[in-house]
Design a protein around this motif. Structure first.
Motif, PDB file in Angstrom:
ATOM      1  N   LYS A  41       0.835  -1.209   0.000  1.00 59.17           N
ATOM      2  CA  LYS A  41       0.000   0.000   0.000  1.00 59.17           C
ATOM      3  C   LYS A  41       0.862   1.248   0.000  1.00 59.17           C
ATOM      4  CE  LYS A  41      -1.707   1.238   3.913  1.00 59.17           C
ATOM      5  NZ  LYS A  41      -2.505   1.248   5.165  1.00 59.17           N
ATOM      6  N   TRP A  42       1.881   1.297   0.873  1.00 60.27           N
ATOM      7  CA  TRP A  42       2.769   2.468   0.926  1.00 60.27           C
ATOM      8  C   TRP A  42       3.504   2.647  -0.396  1.00 60.27           C
ATOM      9  CZ3 TRP A  42       4.979  -0.080   5.896  1.00 60.27           C
ATOM     10  CH2 TRP A  42       4.043   0.035   6.923  1.00 60.27           C
ATOM     11  N   ASP A 104      13.113   6.797   0.394  1.00 53.19           N
ATOM     12  CA  ASP A 104      12.367   5.561   0.165  1.00 53.19           C
ATOM     13  C   ASP A 104      12.241   4.759   1.454  1.00 53.19           C
ATOM     14  OD1 ASP A 104      12.057   6.138  -2.515  1.00 53.19           O
ATOM     15  OD2 ASP A 104      13.835   5.031  -3.131  1.00 53.19           O
ATOM     16  N   GLY A 105      13.317   4.706   2.236  1.00 50.83           N
ATOM     17  CA  GLY A 105      13.278   3.977   3.493  1.00 50.83           C
ATOM     18  C   GLY A 105      12.278   4.571   4.464  1.00 50.83           C
ATOM     19  N   ILE A 106      12.223   5.894   4.532  1.00 47.72           N
ATOM     20  CA  ILE A 106      11.260   6.572   5.398  1.00 47.72           C
ATOM     21  C   ILE A 106       9.834   6.302   4.926  1.00 47.72           C
ATOM     22  CG2 ILE A 106      10.409   8.862   6.051  1.00 47.72           C
ATOM     23  CD1 ILE A 106      13.308   9.795   6.185  1.00 47.72           C
ATOM     24  N   GLY A 107       9.654   6.244   3.609  1.00 51.45           N
ATOM     25  CA  GLY A 107       8.327   5.997   3.059  1.00 51.45           C
ATOM     26  C   GLY A 107       7.852   4.572   3.246  1.00 51.45           C
ATOM     27  N   LEU A 108       8.757   3.598   3.173  1.00 51.98           N
ATOM     28  CA  LEU A 108       8.378   2.190   3.277  1.00 51.98           C
ATOM     29  C   LEU A 108       8.657   1.599   4.647  1.00 51.98           C
ATOM     30  CD1 LEU A 108       9.504   0.843  -0.236  1.00 51.98           C
ATOM     31  CD2 LEU A 108       7.235   1.581   0.517  1.00 51.98           C
ATOM     32  N   GLY A 109       9.190   2.395   5.553  1.00 51.95           N
ATOM     33  CA  GLY A 109       9.341   1.940   6.927  1.00 51.95           C
ATOM     34  C   GLY A 109      10.724   1.501   7.326  1.00 51.95           C
ATOM     35  N   SER A 110      11.496   0.962   6.391  1.00 51.61           N
ATOM     36  CA  SER A 110      12.832   0.482   6.743  1.00 51.61           C
ATOM     37  C   SER A 110      13.732   0.439   5.514  1.00 51.61           C
ATOM     38  CB  SER A 110      12.765  -0.904   7.400  1.00 51.61           C
ATOM     39  OG  SER A 110      12.148  -1.838   6.536  1.00 51.61           O
ATOM     40  N   PHE A 213      25.591  -5.558   7.490  1.00 55.95           N
ATOM     41  CA  PHE A 213      24.918  -4.449   6.807  1.00 55.95           C
ATOM     42  C   PHE A 213      24.326  -3.509   7.840  1.00 55.95           C
ATOM     43  CE2 PHE A 213      21.932  -8.105   6.806  1.00 55.95           C
ATOM     44  CZ  PHE A 213      20.942  -7.598   7.644  1.00 55.95           C
ATOM     45  N   GLY A 214      23.952  -2.313   7.381  1.00 68.41           N
ATOM     46  CA  GLY A 214      23.286  -1.343   8.240  1.00 68.41           C
ATOM     47  C   GLY A 214      21.785  -1.412   8.038  1.00 68.41           C
ATOM     48  N   TYR A 215      21.045  -1.364   9.131  1.00 68.87           N
ATOM     49  CA  TYR A 215      19.580  -1.461   9.074  1.00 68.87           C
ATOM     50  C   TYR A 215      18.960  -0.215   9.689  1.00 68.87           C
ATOM     51  CZ  TYR A 215      14.835  -3.076  10.268  1.00 68.87           C
ATOM     52  OH  TYR A 215      13.475  -3.196  10.417  1.00 68.87           O
ATOM     53  N   TYR A 216      18.134   0.465   8.911  1.00 74.58           N
ATOM     54  CA  TYR A 216      17.407   1.637   9.401  1.00 74.58           C
ATOM     55  C   TYR A 216      15.927   1.302   9.511  1.00 74.58           C
ATOM     56  CZ  TYR A 216      14.732   5.919   9.443  1.00 74.58           C
ATOM     57  OH  TYR A 216      13.802   6.873   9.781  1.00 74.58           O
ATOM     58  N   ARG A 217      15.322   1.714  10.626  1.00 72.45           N
ATOM     59  CA  ARG A 217      13.880   1.534  10.826  1.00 72.45           C
ATOM     60  C   ARG A 217      13.291   2.826  11.376  1.00 72.45           C
ATOM     61  NH1 ARG A 217      10.834   0.159  15.297  1.00 72.45           N
ATOM     62  NH2 ARG A 217      12.711  -0.303  16.512  1.00 72.45           N
ATOM     63  N   ASN A 218      12.153   3.238  10.826  1.00 71.80           N
ATOM     64  CA  ASN A 218      11.494   4.461  11.293  1.00 71.80           C
ATOM     65  C   ASN A 218      11.157   4.371  12.781  1.00 71.80           C
ATOM     66  OD1 ASN A 218      11.432   6.009   8.950  1.00 71.80           O
ATOM     67  ND2 ASN A 218       9.486   5.171   8.261  1.00 71.80           N
ATOM     68  N   PRO A 219      11.291   5.480  13.503  1.00 69.04           N
ATOM     69  CA  PRO A 219      10.912   5.507  14.920  1.00 69.04           C
ATOM     70  C   PRO A 219       9.401   5.657  15.075  1.00 69.04           C
ATOM     71  CG  PRO A 219      11.742   7.646  14.273  1.00 69.04           C
ATOM     72  CD  PRO A 219      11.908   6.758  13.079  1.00 69.04           C
ATOM     73  N   VAL A 220       8.666   4.680  14.537  1.00 64.12           N
ATOM     74  CA  VAL A 220       7.206   4.693  14.574  1.00 64.12           C
ATOM     75  C   VAL A 220       6.738   3.357  15.144  1.00 64.12           C
ATOM     76  CG1 VAL A 220       5.083   4.838  13.208  1.00 64.12           C
ATOM     77  CG2 VAL A 220       7.070   6.213  12.564  1.00 64.12           C
ATOM     78  N   VAL A 231       7.522   0.857  10.031  1.00 61.24           N
ATOM     79  CA  VAL A 231       6.244   1.395   9.577  1.00 61.24           C
ATOM     80  C   VAL A 231       6.479   2.716   8.860  1.00 61.24           C
ATOM     81  CG1 VAL A 231       3.994   2.279  10.322  1.00 61.24           C
ATOM     82  CG2 VAL A 231       4.987   0.284  11.448  1.00 61.24           C
ATOM     83  N   SER A 232       5.775   2.942   7.775  1.00 61.77           N
ATOM     84  CA  SER A 232       5.925   4.178   7.002  1.00 61.77           C
ATOM     85  C   SER A 232       5.686   5.402   7.862  1.00 61.77           C
ATOM     86  CB  SER A 232       4.962   4.173   5.818  1.00 61.77           C
ATOM     87  OG  SER A 232       4.968   5.431   5.165  1.00 61.77           O
ATOM     88  N   ILE A 233       6.443   6.455   7.593  1.00 64.98           N
ATOM     89  CA  ILE A 233       6.320   7.697   8.339  1.00 64.98           C
ATOM     90  C   ILE A 233       4.953   8.343   8.128  1.00 64.98           C
ATOM     91  CG2 ILE A 233       7.129   9.364   6.616  1.00 64.98           C
ATOM     92  CD1 ILE A 233       8.404   9.196  10.215  1.00 64.98           C
ATOM     93  N   PHE A 234       4.289   8.027   6.989  1.00 65.86           N
ATOM     94  CA  PHE A 234       2.989   8.655   6.726  1.00 65.86           C
ATOM     95  C   PHE A 234       1.824   7.690   6.936  1.00 65.86           C
ATOM     96  CE2 PHE A 234       4.778   7.458   2.508  1.00 65.86           C
ATOM     97  CZ  PHE A 234       3.849   6.496   2.118  1.00 65.86           C
ATOM     98  N   ASP A 235       2.067   6.545   7.598  1.00 63.47           N
ATOM     99  CA  ASP A 235       0.997   5.570   7.782  1.00 63.47           C
ATOM    100  C   ASP A 235      -0.161   6.153   8.592  1.00 63.47           C
ATOM    101  OD1 ASP A 235       0.017   2.708   7.638  1.00 63.47           O
ATOM    102  OD2 ASP A 235       0.082   2.983   9.817  1.00 63.47           O
ATOM    103  N   SER A 236       0.136   6.987   9.586  1.00 63.48           N
ATOM    104  CA  SER A 236      -0.917   7.563  10.418  1.00 63.48           C
ATOM    105  C   SER A 236      -1.755   8.598   9.676  1.00 63.48           C
ATOM    106  CB  SER A 236      -0.303   8.214  11.666  1.00 63.48           C
ATOM    107  OG  SER A 236       0.596   9.253  11.290  1.00 63.48           O
ATOM    108  N   ALA A 237      -1.329   8.985   8.475  1.00 63.23           N
ATOM    109  CA  ALA A 237      -2.037  10.033   7.729  1.00 63.23           C
ATOM    110  C   ALA A 237      -2.608   9.517   6.410  1.00 63.23           C
ATOM    111  CB  ALA A 237      -1.089  11.211   7.460  1.00 63.23           C
ATOM    112  N   VAL A 238      -2.725   8.207   6.259  1.00 64.60           N
ATOM    113  CA  VAL A 238      -3.194   7.650   4.983  1.00 64.60           C
ATOM    114  C   VAL A 238      -4.574   8.187   4.610  1.00 64.60           C
ATOM    115  CG1 VAL A 238      -3.932   5.538   3.811  1.00 64.60           C
ATOM    116  CG2 VAL A 238      -1.797   5.549   5.109  1.00 64.60           C
TER     117      VAL A 238
END
Length: 454
Positions: A41-42, A104-110, A213-220, A231-238
């Protein structure tokens, strides 16, 4: 070819998580069907293909604006380096494209930044890797990467698994051949695909006690399935983004439907016999002007004065614009942006205190993103060092971020104070900007006894 690969990739993701992946791995995985659905969906939203974007509704690309703003602010003044000169050169080269991939990582969560040999890295977003297990820190310690090679009517898949077992890093490879977009197919030898002939089926690295490897995950907080998946940074605003896209299309329709037209009686039209499909067909024409300006009507019974009748409705765009701006502000609040990042600042009727709170909210969200990013880059450096035989050589990684979100505001306010003192800026304008007053309120207040500007 690109659309064909994307279509097949979606089929592979559904098939792997629902039917086959557990059989291939031989155990449960952390990526659930609910999370996979959310990632798709994201991804569709970022690609302008959200489920509501059909017929007359088009995407306003709000998702891009959100991700771009957070990525830009997070790394705009980042200072990161490694004490070892060789490692630092490799690291600086690796993060040259960090901004666009972080979006892209911020948009898709990780996001995973994975070294490819000694001097290259690959950015892998959440739609292209499968977390099998997470450690207590919320980082994957068992992960599957898929490489896809479509050739003719066949598809070749390489499943590369990285895991920490008994304190050692183990990397394994398996290859599959498929004839369908919805099946993994049958397993083949790695050597059957020339590019994969050099990959080992399994190899362990003793002493490597962390992933390479380095792994980034949104603080959500993940409220989708409760797993450590990002979780996507904009999931709460879909839903708000959906309303804004629809509102934007209403605004477009208001302009389109309000275009001036002239209703013309058929008696006022000229007929050109040369433009007919046959000798008995005649087409009306008017003097050359905009093609959409004239509309032919049969106005029989009307006098000659009514051969032309203008259609020019009054536009109601301001109401639609106000509604769209309201949605923008609600989205800003939901995702943690400051007022004016998406919305037009002149529509934001907020007090100075409310504006400051909004900036603080954004600062807190950006700070949390930076902390997660710092951990990701530190692990990336360890991975680069590992592939260059320098994992235990001793080096220092430093990463600093500036808090310009807050300091810039204070600097701007101080500059405005100086402009007021010099007479370059009227006092009422200062009040309107920093106290959230309207122009009328600000001008009325400055007529009162002088106040000390704070």
């Amino acid at each position: 070819m690109f659309e064909r690969v994307k279509k097949w990739w979606r089929g592979v993701k559904r098939m792997l998580t629902v039917q086959t992946i557990k059989k291939v791995i031989g155990e449960e995985i952390s990526l659930t069907p609910d999370m996979l659905t959310s990632i798709e969906k994201w991804n569709d939203m970022l690609s302008g293909r959200a489920e509501w974007c059909e017929d007359y509704v088009t995407s306003l690309k709000i998702e891009h604006g959100i991700c771009r703003e957070f990525a830009d602010v997070s790394i705009n003044e980042m200072e990161a380096s490694v004490s070892n000169e060789k490692l630092n050169d490799l690291f600086q080269s690796a993060i040259e494209e960090l901004n666009e991939n972080l979006q892209d990582g911020i948009g898709l969560g990780s996001l995973i930044i994975k070294p490819l040999g000694k001097d290259k890295v690959e950015y892998i977003t959440a739609d292209r890797f499968i977390p099998i297990h997470f450690n207590d820190d919320g980082k994957p310690d068992d992960c599957l990467f898929l490489q896809i090679k479509p050739r003719g009517d066949k598809y070749y898949i390489r499943a590369e698994r990285h895991s920490i077992r008994s304190g050692n890093l183990t990397i394994s490879n398996r290859a599959f051949e498929s004839n369908s977009a919805s099946e993994l197919g049958h397993e083949i030898n790695l050597s059957d695909v020339p590019e994969w002939a050099g990959f080992p089926e399994e190899v362990s690295y003793i002493g490597m006690d962390r992933m390479d490897f380095g792994y980034y995950r949104n603080p959500v907080k993940n409220k989708i399935d409760g797993t450590p998946c990002g979780v996507s940074i904009f999931d709460s605003a879909v839903e708000l983004i959906k309303k804004a896209d629809i509102q934007g299309s209403r605004l477009d329709w208001e302009f389109e439907s309000g275009e001036r037209a002239v209703h013309v009686d058929e008696r006022a039209l000229r007929f050109d016999e040369n433009k007919g499909r046959n000798q008995n067909t005649q087409y009306p024409s008017m003097p050359k002007l905009n093609k959409r300006l004239y509309r032919g009507l049969n106005l029989q019974g009307k006098n000659d004065e009514e051969l032309f009748k203008e259609f020019s409705p009054e536009l109601r765009e301001q109401g639609f614009i106000n509604g769209l701006e309201k949605y923008y502000r609600q989205i800003e609040f939901a995702v943690g942006l400051a007022y004016g990042d998406l919305s037009d600042a002149q529509y934001v009727e907020k007090t100075a205190t409310e504006i400051k709170i909004a900036r603080t909210r954004k600062y807190n969200r950006v700070t949390a993103i930076q902390k997660k990013l710092k951990d990701c880059l530190e692990d990336l450096v360890a991975g680069i060092a590992f592939y260059n035989g320098m994992y235990t050589s001793g080096y220092e990684f430093t990463c600093k971020f500036n808090d310009s979100i807050l300091t810039d505001e204070e600097s701007e306010r101080q500059q405005d104070r100086q402009d007021v003192s010099m007479g370059a800026m009227p006092l009422w304008e200062y009040r309107a900007k920093w106290y959230g007053e309207t122009e009328e309120q600000a001008k009325a207040n400055v007529q009162q006894p002088a106040e000390v500007i704070e």
